[in-house]
Enzyme design. Structure first.
Site, PDB file in Angstrom:
ATOM      1  N   SER A  35      38.727  74.645  81.494  1.00  0.00           N
ATOM      2  CA  SER A  35      37.410  74.742  81.812  1.00  0.00           C
ATOM      3  C   SER A  35      37.024  74.624  83.349  1.00  0.00           C
ATOM      4  CB  SER A  35      36.575  73.630  81.196  1.00  0.00           C
ATOM      5  OG  SER A  35      35.099  73.750  81.237  1.00  0.00           O
ATOM      6  N   GLU A  36      36.408  75.910  83.579  1.00  0.00           N
ATOM      7  CA  GLU A  36      36.448  76.114  85.200  1.00  0.00           C
ATOM      8  C   GLU A  36      35.847  74.927  86.119  1.00  0.00           C
ATOM      9  OE1 GLU A  36      35.531  78.329  82.576  1.00  0.00           O
ATOM     10  OE2 GLU A  36      34.531  79.723  83.582  1.00  0.00           O
ATOM     11  N   ASN A  37      35.076  74.239  85.325  1.00  0.00           N
ATOM     12  CA  ASN A  37      34.302  73.067  86.116  1.00  0.00           C
ATOM     13  C   ASN A  37      35.232  71.776  86.360  1.00  0.00           C
ATOM     14  OD1 ASN A  37      34.036  72.770  83.142  1.00  0.00           O
ATOM     15  ND2 ASN A  37      32.707  70.841  83.299  1.00  0.00           N
ATOM     16  N   GLY A  38      36.600  71.907  86.044  1.00  0.00           N
ATOM     17  CA  GLY A  38      37.539  70.763  86.274  1.00  0.00           C
ATOM     18  C   GLY A  38      38.370  70.168  85.246  1.00  0.00           C
ATOM     19  N   SER A  42      40.477  74.075  90.700  1.00  0.00           N
ATOM     20  CA  SER A  42      40.312  74.757  89.098  1.00  0.00           C
ATOM     21  C   SER A  42      40.350  76.085  89.502  1.00  0.00           C
ATOM     22  CB  SER A  42      39.008  74.662  88.588  1.00  0.00           C
ATOM     23  OG  SER A  42      38.816  75.293  87.449  1.00  0.00           O
TER      24      SER A  42
END
Lengths: 215, 232
Positions: A43-46, A85
């Site tokens: 997930s791009e947010n980490g 990320s």
């Protein structure tokens, strides 16, 4: 129709992969991954290792996915910051990204982030993913609501990336983008080659090894 | 010397009209909600805000938009905010859309003293317009400039009195990056401990980047999309 696309898309994921699924239809692919696979969803947010949605009691405002939905983390997951990320994404460490599309061209261009004249929401991480993931799979309906082919000679919408798509999966067919151009590799059982051509604006070659989509 | 301050008015004393603020958070997750409220109260105008998103109408950066304190927004995704849409369409608000990975790297570079870098992200798209390009090993890249700001507003889970920070789960996101790129960085936290009480192995942001630590109370931590699988 979406269910067919999703069930075909999950076949792009093999055991042991690190995978990024886009928002919308691609997110549904997660539910179809075989239970015995060790796949980590990024997930791009980490977060590497997205788990199922939480129960009411597990819900945690500090744990969301890139679609801002509350999620859980699987065993073996890791948290990191946004630069890390995207180092993971842009450095080629994500095996497959499965993304939605508005238009795909015969040269593998993808448009999926803005429609001129409509409110611009932003590209989020899509432009990074199409450049960085080892394999970029686009899933979308073959024909728009208005009956127009979304598989274009050239995209009419602003691009997310140029010559970035490796494979396109629609409800009617699967295409690969190769050095020799766009190739039809699979088609749905219930459509003829002539009918498919009629619904596809892009020019493509038919693989010598053409298969039917198996679900 | 302890970096813990009692009030935002002290920590925000140097914030002036026209300044650039870098704001941590992703959606509403890990946003510095108390600092944003304090800036609303202070009433500073014509701000440039750099943040992945712009909150929603009545929470997060959305409250500074509603109060017409933001002039320009640098972000990757702004689709959750009606006031944003109105101000953008009327021309009141300038917007610089930046791919999310490029935004993260621009802030990281700013904090690390790197003025610009090259990336393949955005090549052949509207984002590349007007930017220098360069070829490396036969592939085209575009030049992206670093971002720094007068103030960085960070939300962390715990701090010690020297400003060493620990974040919690995905509330980390852009916070460690903006922490490095502000001339003055304020970290608001849920818990403050004495120096030495955090294990040096566990520190995410070293205190060198932090000027002010503020203990926030009663965090709302609003959830944007409550999704559950049912059950308890």
């Amino acid at each position: 129709m979406r269910e067919k696309i999703v069930r075909r898309a999950v076949q792009e994921i093999s055991d042991g992969m690190n995978v990024n699924l886009g928002i919308g239809m691609p997110t549904l692919v997660a539910n179809e991954i075989p239970a015995d696979y060790q796949v980590l969803l990024q997930s791009e947010n980490g977060l590497l290792g997205i788990g199922p949605y939480p129960t009411e009691a597990e819900m945690d405002p500090d744990l969301i996915n890139a679609g801002k939905e509350t999620v859980t983390a699987v065993k073996g997951a890791s948290y990191f910051d946004s630069a890390e990320s995207f180092a993971m994404i842009r450095g080629g460490h994500i095996d497959v990204a499965i993304l939605g599309g508005m238009e795909v061209s015969e040269t593998g261009d993808l448009a999926n982030w803005m429609i001129p004249g409509k409110m611009v929401k932003g590209m989020g991480g899509a432009m990074d993913l199409v450049q960085g993931a080892k394999r970029v799979i686009v899933i979308m309906e073959h024909v728009s609501k208005h009956g127009e082919s979304k598989v274009k000679k050239a995209c009419t919408l602003p691009l997310t990336g140029q010559a970035v798509v490796h494979r396109l999966i629609t409800d009617l067919a699967v295409f690969d983008f190769t050095d020799e151009g766009m190739v039809l590799v699979e088609k749905a059982a219930d459509i003829s080659l002539a009918e498919l051509q009629e619904k596809t604006e892009a020019l493509y070659r038919i693989s010598d090894d053409l298969k039917e989509i198996a679900l | 010397m302890s970096k813990v301050k009692q009030s935002f008015s002290e920590a925000l004393a140097e914030l002036q009209d026209g300044d650039t603020i870098l704001v941590g958070g992703f959606g509403l997750c890990g946003i510095p909600e108390k600092a944003i409220e304090a800036i609303k109260e202070k009433g500073t105008k014509n701000l440039t805000a750099v943040s992945n998103n712009c909150g929603i109408d009545d929470f997060g950066l959305g409250i500074l938009l509603a109060n017409k304190q933001i002039d320009k927004m640098v972000a990757s995704y702004v689709g959750e905010n009606k006031i944003f849409e109105q101000q953008y369409l009327s021309g009141e608000l300038k917007v610089e859309l930046t791919p999310q990975g490029t935004l993260a790297e621009r802030i990281r570079a700013g904090g690390a003293g790197i003025p610009a870098f090259y990336t393949a992200t955005g090549v052949g798209t509207p984002i590349a317009e007007g930017k220098d390009t360069k070829e490396f090993d036969g592939k085209t890249y575009i030049e992206e400039r670093a971002i720094t700001g007068k103030y960085a507003l960070v939300k962390a889970w715990k701090a010690d009195t020297l400003g060493n920070l620990v974040y919690r789960k995905t509330a980390r996101n852009f916070n460690p990056l903006v922490a490095t790129a502000g001339k003055i960085t304020i970290a608001e936290v849920e818990e403050v401990v004495e120096a030495g009480e955090l294990d040096p192995n566990d520190i995410h942001t070293p205190g060198v980047y932090i000027q002010h630590v503020i203990l926030g109370e009663n965090y709302e931590k609003r959830i944007e999309r409550r999704t559950t699988r049912g059950g308890n």
